[in-house]
Design an enzyme around this catalytic site. Structure first.
Site, PDB file in Angstrom:
ATOM      1  N   HIS A   1       0.862  -1.195   0.000  1.00  0.00           N
ATOM      2  CA  HIS A   1       0.000   0.000   0.000  1.00  0.00           C
ATOM      3  C   HIS A   1       0.894   1.240   0.000  1.00  0.00           C
ATOM      4  CE1 HIS A   1      -2.742   3.090   1.437  1.00  0.00           C
ATOM      5  NE2 HIS A   1      -3.719   2.317   1.006  1.00  0.00           N
TER       6      HIS A   1
ATOM      7  N   GLU B   1      -3.513   2.606  -7.181  1.00  0.00           N
ATOM      8  CA  GLU B   1      -3.917   3.664  -6.268  1.00  0.00           C
ATOM      9  C   GLU B   1      -2.994   4.855  -6.442  1.00  0.00           C
ATOM     10  OE1 GLU B   1      -6.293   1.955  -2.795  1.00  0.00           O
ATOM     11  OE2 GLU B   1      -4.203   1.902  -2.245  1.00  0.00           O
TER      12      GLU B   1
HETATM   13  P1  PGA Z   1      -9.433   6.178   0.248  1.00  0.00           P
HETATM   14  O1  PGA Z   1      -8.273   5.138   0.591  1.00  0.00           O
HETATM   15  O2  PGA Z   1     -10.559   5.386  -0.352  1.00  0.00           O
HETATM   16  O3  PGA Z   1      -9.767   6.775   1.576  1.00  0.00           O
HETATM   17  O4  PGA Z   1      -8.839   7.173  -0.695  1.00  0.00           O
HETATM   18  C1  PGA Z   1      -7.859   4.177  -0.315  1.00  0.00           C
HETATM   19  C2  PGA Z   1      -6.779   3.361   0.311  1.00  0.00           C
HETATM   20  O5  PGA Z   1      -6.274   3.711   1.388  1.00  0.00           O
HETATM   21  O6  PGA Z   1      -6.396   2.335  -0.235  1.00  0.00           O
END
Ligand code: PGA
Length: 241
Positions: free
Chosen positions: A84, A156
């Protein structure tokens, strides 16, 4: 790092209530380590599955403060989020470290959810493609084609996580297609087609539909909106359309 054991228990009960007998979307909850046991117990007999937010590459040993795959497996954890962006940027996890963890997870029969994504600076300097491609290649180094088949990745963009700023569906689709083509070059088209690529970064019920309708977006990795049962389940239901 959200939800105490008691809070997680309440949230999972509410999520299960909101979901009712809803089917059609694979739902995995990934609470903090301390809440895994209670969530695991709560979802027993439901269609919801369990994942962790991180793990160490070693199964056990002198790694104070860390958690190994067998500890997760014992709690009926079947998934683990690895790499992550917060692990990468705040805790110094390199692609090499993520790769060790991915291989350890696969060996322990845990399905990794491998996260990649560029920072704002990287996007603005036109480095997105190069950064994401090397994150995919290096995080998945020495992972066999049979293990890549059915793997879960999450794109992401760091600038979209927890910021309320979502990538546009077109921006996300472009990077998802790139990720799939990198997998195709590593393991062939059929494997690339079998990989699930989730989008994460400020997904909400009102933007999920457009994101999930993109051809290479196979689901979502939900952060903030998963902290409240109703908003999370709304997104799940959008995913079934
Ligand atoms: P968020 O987080 O949906 O709050 O942007 C995504 C994540 O932490 O993977």
């Amino acid at each position: 790092m959200n939800k105490t054991v008691g809070e997680a228990r309440d949230l999972v009960d509410q999520i299960l209530r909101e979901l009712g007998d809803f089917k059609g979307v694979d739902v995995v909850l990934c609470p903090p380590f301390t809440a895994l046991a209670v969530v695991s117990e709560a979802i027993t007999g439901s269609l919801v599955d369990l994942g962790a937010q991180n793990m160490h590459a070693n199964a056990s040993g002198a790694f104070t403060g860390e958690i190994g795959a067998p500890m997760l497996r014992e709690l009926f954890c079947h998934y683990v989020i690895l790499g992550h962006s917060e692990r990468r940027t705040l805790f110094g996890e390199t692609n090499g470290i993520v790769n060790e963890k991915v291989r350890a997870a696969l060996q322990a029969n845990l399905q990794p959810i491998v996260c990649v994504g560029e920072t704002l600076e990287e996007r603005e300097s036109g480095a997105t493609e190069g950064v994401v491609e090397s994150q995919v290649r290096e995080s998945l180094r020495d992972v066999g084609a049979d293990e890549l088949a059915g793997l879960i990745l999450a794109y992401e963009p760091v600038w979209a996580i927890g910021t309320g700023r979502t990538a546009s569906p077109e921006q996300a689709q472009e990077v998802h297609a790139l990720i799939r083509s990198v997998i195709a070059s590593m393991a062939g088209e059929p494997v690339a087609d079998s990989v699930r690529i989730q989008y994460g970064g400020s997904v909400k019920a009102d933007n999920a539909g457009e994101l999930f309708s993109q051809p290479d977006i196979d689901g979502g990795l939900i952060g903030g909106a998963s902290l409240e049962a109703r908003s999370f389940v709304q997104i799940v239901k959008v995913g079934a359309r």
